[in-house]
Design a protein around this motif. Structure first.
Motif, PDB file in Angstrom:
ATOM      1  N   TYR A  99     -20.345  76.837  57.190  1.00 10.93           N
ATOM      2  CA  TYR A  99     -21.160  75.758  57.771  1.00 10.93           C
ATOM      3  C   TYR A  99     -22.047  76.320  58.872  1.00 10.93           C
ATOM      4  N   ARG A 141     -23.952  74.965  62.246  1.00  5.50           N
ATOM      5  CA  ARG A 141     -23.979  73.810  63.151  1.00  5.50           C
ATOM      6  C   ARG A 141     -25.069  74.003  64.197  1.00  5.50           C
ATOM      7  N   MET A 161     -23.805  69.353  61.308  1.00  4.96           N
ATOM      8  CA  MET A 161     -23.095  70.401  60.569  1.00  4.96           C
ATOM      9  C   MET A 161     -23.634  70.420  59.139  1.00  4.96           C
ATOM     10  N   THR A 162     -24.145  71.574  58.666  1.00  4.62           N
ATOM     11  CA  THR A 162     -24.668  71.669  57.301  1.00  4.62           C
ATOM     12  C   THR A 162     -23.868  72.717  56.545  1.00  4.62           C
ATOM     13  N   GLU A 163     -23.404  72.355  55.359  1.00  6.44           N
ATOM     14  CA  GLU A 163     -22.700  73.370  54.568  1.00  6.44           C
ATOM     15  C   GLU A 163     -23.713  74.307  53.905  1.00  6.44           C
TER      16      GLU A 163
END
Ligand code: NDP
Length: 333
Positions: free
Chosen positions: A265, A267, A272-274
């Motif tokens: 992830y 952040r 939060m981006t996977e």
């Protein structure tokens, strides 16, 4: 094709590496060498390996080999590697490269002199997750990295609680996992450890004073500070790797492993981006890269000198924990 022999009918060769060699188009798994004829034969039968021998010398008298995977226990890496280099064979050696820095440097120099590839099986350099994290860091996605945390905490399965947990000479979590954690940080940060401060313990399964967990603070050349925790006694701990920078943080969850597992992830602020990652077999990636080094002169995933570097920091960790002092990490090229 690179014709391979496995030296040491080990658990890791049985569970991962033999099949990885068999899966790589440029590789051919020809033989296994085991001091025990019976264990060697059953290993070869179970894995469909044509030849088994009880010494490298007797194998080479009858069979053409280009490379060996040294998968014996830690105390045998040095002699097995030097024997292979003397026979002009390329070597992928398990970690820790040696028990002492003197031995590891001797191994790296012997392979350089013999003109053969020496690589260290820091298999996590083959993980798509770790490569994604390295890309994020090196392309500036988190700005300047300021701190990192690597937590390689697991429960060592009962069947592996042999020399690893009992033998003072070659056992302990520092040889087992600290070398990996150091290499992971060197790889994803492209930075070098310079000084460590550590504490260790024999908490649960370590016998005869053999440590089963260790925690360290590590200064890197860039000024980054890392926290490392390695343990063989944690049945419920998810492994984790975090890098915190001026523009963002990276969280790797469940990614310090043998299997292609876990998530990454990015952040920024509270968002939060996977990061999408295509899982790939870590050992097969490592073998393919090794074959490219042998066949085309490419760089293996982790060189012999990378193995020297991870061992240098791990031994600094051990000394710091034993003596209660800050220890500088020596550098070798
Ligand atoms: P094992 O304990 O399975 O085997 C080590 C050696 O001991 C073998 O080479 C074998 O030598 C001998 N041996 C194996 N089984 C027996 C037995 N039943 N009785 C007596 N001797 C036996 O080692 P591991 O697979 O746990 O580890 C091998 C190496 O790989 C270590 O250096 C370890 O640090 C490393 N490792 C690396 C990993 C990675 O992902 N990079 C993961 C796990 C381990 P022989 O056949 O010649 O008798």
């Amino acid at each position: 094709k690179v014709r391979w022999a496995i030296v040491g009918a080990s658990q890791i060769a049985r569970s991962w590496v033999a099949k990885a060699i068999q899966s790589v188009p440029d590789a051919e798994l020809v033989a296994v060498v085991s001091r025990s004829a019976e264990r060697g034969r059953s290993f070869a039968n179970d894995l469909g390996i044509p030849v088994s021998a009880t010494s490298l010398k007797s194998l080479l008298a009858e069979t053409a080999i280009d490379a060996v995977y040294v998968s014996t226990n830690n105390a045998r890496h040095r002699d097995d590697t030097l024997e292979a280099a003397a026979a002009s064979l390329h070597v992928l050696c398990e970690k820790p490269l040696g028990l002492t820095l003197y031995d590891a440097v001797e191994m790296a120099r012997a392979c350089d002199r013999a003109g053969v590839v020496l690589a260290t099986n820091h298999h996590m350099r083959g993980a798509a997750t770790h490569r994604a994290i390295r890309d994020l860091v090196l392309t500036g996605q988190i700005g300047r990295p300021l701190a990192a945390r690597a937590m390689y905490c697991e429960y060592l399965p009962k069947e592996l609680q042999t020399w690893r947990t009992k033998d003072k000479e070659q056992g302990g979590v520092i040889y087992d996992l600290t070398v990996h954690n150091v290499d992971v940080l060197r790889f994803v940060l492209a930075d070098e450890p310079v000084e460590v401060m550590s504490m260790k313990a024999s908490s649960l399964i370590g016998e005869n004073g053999v440590e089963d967990q260790v925690q360290s603070i590590v200064n890197f050349a860039s000024g980054l500070i890392a926290y490392m925790h390695e343990g063989q006694v944690f049945a419920h701990h998810e492994t984790a790797l975090e890098i915190h920078g001026t523009e963002g943080s990276i969280y790797g969850r469940g990614i310090l492993d043998e299997a292609p597992s876990g998530r990454v992830y990015l952040r920024r602020g509270t968002e939060m981006t996977e990061i999408p990652v295509e899982p790939a077999n870590l050992y097969a990636t490592t073998i393919a890269q090794f074959d490219a080094a042998v066949l085309h002169g490419d760089r293996p995933a982790a060189t012999g000198w990378d193995g020297v570097a991870s061992l240098a920091t791990a031994l600094a960790v051990r000394r710091s924990a034993q003596e209660g002092v800050r220890v500088s990490v020596p550098r070798f090229e």
